[in-house]
Design an enzyme around this catalytic site. Structure first.
Site, PDB file in Angstrom:
ATOM      1  N   CYS A  79      57.078  20.042 -34.737  1.00 26.92           N
ATOM      2  CA  CYS A  79      56.895  19.872 -36.239  1.00 26.92           C
ATOM      3  C   CYS A  79      55.752  20.938 -36.568  1.00 26.92           C
ATOM      4  CB  CYS A  79      56.315  18.581 -36.667  1.00 26.92           C
ATOM      5  SG  CYS A  79      57.477  17.034 -36.301  1.00 26.92           S
ATOM      6  N   HIS A 158      44.953  24.322 -30.035  1.00 22.11           N
ATOM      7  CA  HIS A 158      45.740  23.933 -29.244  1.00 22.11           C
ATOM      8  C   HIS A 158      45.354  22.752 -28.255  1.00 22.11           C
ATOM      9  CE1 HIS A 158      49.499  23.750 -26.598  1.00 22.11           C
ATOM     10  NE2 HIS A 158      49.944  24.719 -27.164  1.00 22.11           N
ATOM     11  N   HIS A 243      43.952  20.734 -52.706  1.00 20.70           N
ATOM     12  CA  HIS A 243      45.291  20.085 -52.207  1.00 20.70           C
ATOM     13  C   HIS A 243      45.408  20.137 -50.786  1.00 20.70           C
ATOM     14  CE1 HIS A 243      46.088  20.424 -56.691  1.00 20.70           C
ATOM     15  NE2 HIS A 243      45.820  21.618 -56.220  1.00 20.70           N
ATOM     16  N   HIS A 247      51.318  16.988 -42.886  1.00 23.31           N
ATOM     17  CA  HIS A 247      52.640  16.996 -42.438  1.00 23.31           C
ATOM     18  C   HIS A 247      53.069  15.471 -42.528  1.00 23.31           C
ATOM     19  CE1 HIS A 247      56.286  16.594 -39.735  1.00 23.31           C
ATOM     20  NE2 HIS A 247      55.510  15.946 -38.825  1.00 23.31           N
ATOM     21  N   HIS A 276      58.484   9.359 -47.904  1.00 21.06           N
ATOM     22  CA  HIS A 276      59.780   8.303 -48.682  1.00 21.06           C
ATOM     23  C   HIS A 276      60.924   9.123 -49.214  1.00 21.06           C
ATOM     24  CE1 HIS A 276      60.587   4.829 -51.148  1.00 21.06           C
ATOM     25  NE2 HIS A 276      60.932   5.723 -52.244  1.00 21.06           N
ATOM     26  N   ASN A 280      60.928  12.585 -42.473  1.00 20.26           N
ATOM     27  CA  ASN A 280      60.367  13.500 -41.471  1.00 20.26           C
ATOM     28  C   ASN A 280      61.114  14.919 -41.477  1.00 20.26           C
ATOM     29  OD1 ASN A 280      58.920  15.250 -39.589  1.00 20.26           O
ATOM     30  ND2 ASN A 280      58.175  13.472 -38.608  1.00 20.26           N
TER      31      ASN A 280
END
Length: 297
Positions: A79, A158, A243, A247, A276, A280
C-alpha cells in the site's frame, strides 16, 4: 467475482488491470491536454500482479510513448508504493529537466482472491477493492501557473529491519496450500510506530520555530532529568498541515493514527469516507482521499 465460480485467471487479472490503468490514463491525457509522446518518465506500481511484459511496458505500448522514456515498474511494495512512486518520480525530475513524469498506482484483486478458510488471510477479501489513480508531475517552468499543487517534500521511513514490521503483511500458502495474504494483529502497532518515526523526520522540515523550540527544550530536559519528565513534547502538526491523507488501510489503522497524532474527527474524515465508499484500494487510496478533500472544499 461477479461470476460463479469466480474467474480467477491470469487473463481476467490482466483485463482488470488494463481496464483500470488505461481508463485512468485516458482521463488524465484528456484533462491535461498533454500528448503521451511528451512523457519522459513513467512509474507504474502494482504490488501483487506483475505480468511479463510489465504493466509499465503495457502503458508504453498502448499510448505509444517514445523510445527514450525512462520506465519503471514497482512490485511487491504494498500500500505504500503510491508514495514511493511519487518519491522516485521527484528524484528523477531533479535530474532530468523540462519533462513530464507520469505515475500510475493500482492493485489487482482478481488474481489474489483467497479461496481458503484461514481467517487472517480472509481479511484481505473483505477489505481490498479495485482502485487506481494516475498522477502527472512536471518540472517545466511554464506549467507552474496551471499546476494544482507544488511538491515540496517527500520523506521516507523504512522499518523493515524490524521482524514485526517485516511480517505484518505477508503473502504465502495456508495449511492446505492455498495462496493468500495474511494480515498480522501487529499491523496497527507497526503502523502507529512507523508513522510516528516518519512524522519525526518530517517535523523539522515543516513545523514553525515555536514548536521546534518546545520539542527541543523537552528533549534536552528528558536527557537531563529522566525521572521527572516522562514524555517528549508532541508538536501540534496542525500548525503546519491543513489536510491529512492517511491511508485507508482499515478502521483500526485510522483509529490508531488519529490517536497517536492527536487529530480531530474532521482530520480523518477523508480516510474514513474513502474506506467506507471504496474499501482499501491499496496504493491508490491517498489519491481518493485527496479527491474527497478537493470535492468538500
Amino acid at each position: 467475482l461477479l461470476q460463479v465460480p469466480p474467474r480467477k485467471t491470469f487473463a481476467a487479472a490482466r483485463e482488470e488491470t488494463e481496464q483500470v490503468i488505461i481508463g485512468a490514463l485516458e482521463n488524465l491525457f484528456k484533462n491535461t491536454n498533454v500528448n503521451p509522446t511528451d512523457i519522459g518518465i513513467l512509474v507504474v506500481n502494482s504490488s501483487m500482479f506483475n505480468p511479463t511484459p510489465s504493466l509499465s511496458a503495457m502503458v508504453v505500448n498502448t499510448f505509444k510513448l517514445r523510445s527514450n522514456v525512462r520506465s519503471f515498474n514497482l512490485g511487491g511494495m504494498g500500500c505504500s508504493a503510491g508514495v514511493i512512486a511519487i518519491d522516485l518520480a521527484k528524484d528523477l525530475l531533479h535530474v532530468h529537466k523540462n519533462t513530464y513524469a507520469l505515475v500510475v498506482s493500482t492493485e489487482n484483486i482478481t488474481y489474489n482472491i483467497y479461496a481458503g478458510d484461514n481467517r487472517s488471510m480472509m481479511v484481505s477479501n473483505c477489505l481490498f477493492r479495485v482502485g487506481g489513480a494516475a498522477i502527472l508531475l512536471s518540472n517545466k517552468p511554464r506549467d507552474r501557473r496551471r499546476s494544482k499543487y507544488e511538491l515540496v517534500h517527500t520523506v521516507r521511513t523504512h522499518t523493515g529491519a524490524d521482524d514485526k514490521s517485516f511480517r505484518c503483511v505477508q503473502q504465502g500458502d495456508d495449511e492446505n496450500g492455498k495462496t493468500g495474504v495474511s494480515l498480522s494483529k501487529d499491523i496497527t502497532d507497526v503502523a502507529g510506530r512507523t508513522v510516528k518515526k516518519n512524522i519525526a523526520t518530517l517535523g523539522p522540515l515543516i513545523l514553525p520555530l515555536s514548536e521546534k523550540l518546545l520539542f527541543s527544550v523537552t528533549f534536552m530536559g528528558k536527557k537531563l532529568f529522566k525521572d521527572k519528565i516522562k514524555h517528549y513534547y508532541v508538536p501540534d502538526f496542525k500548525l503546519a498541515i491543513d489536510h491529512f491523507c492517511i491511508h485507508a488501510g482499515g478502521k483500526a489503522v485510522i483509529d490508531v493514527l488519529e490517536k497517536n497524532l492527536g487529530l480531530a474527527p474532521i482530520d480523518v474524515e477523508a480516510s474514513r469516507s474513502t474506506l467506507h465508499r471504496f474499501g482499501n484500494t491499496s496504493s491508490s487510496s491517498i489519491w481518493y482521499e485527496l479527491a474527497y478533500i478537493e470535492a468538500k472544499g
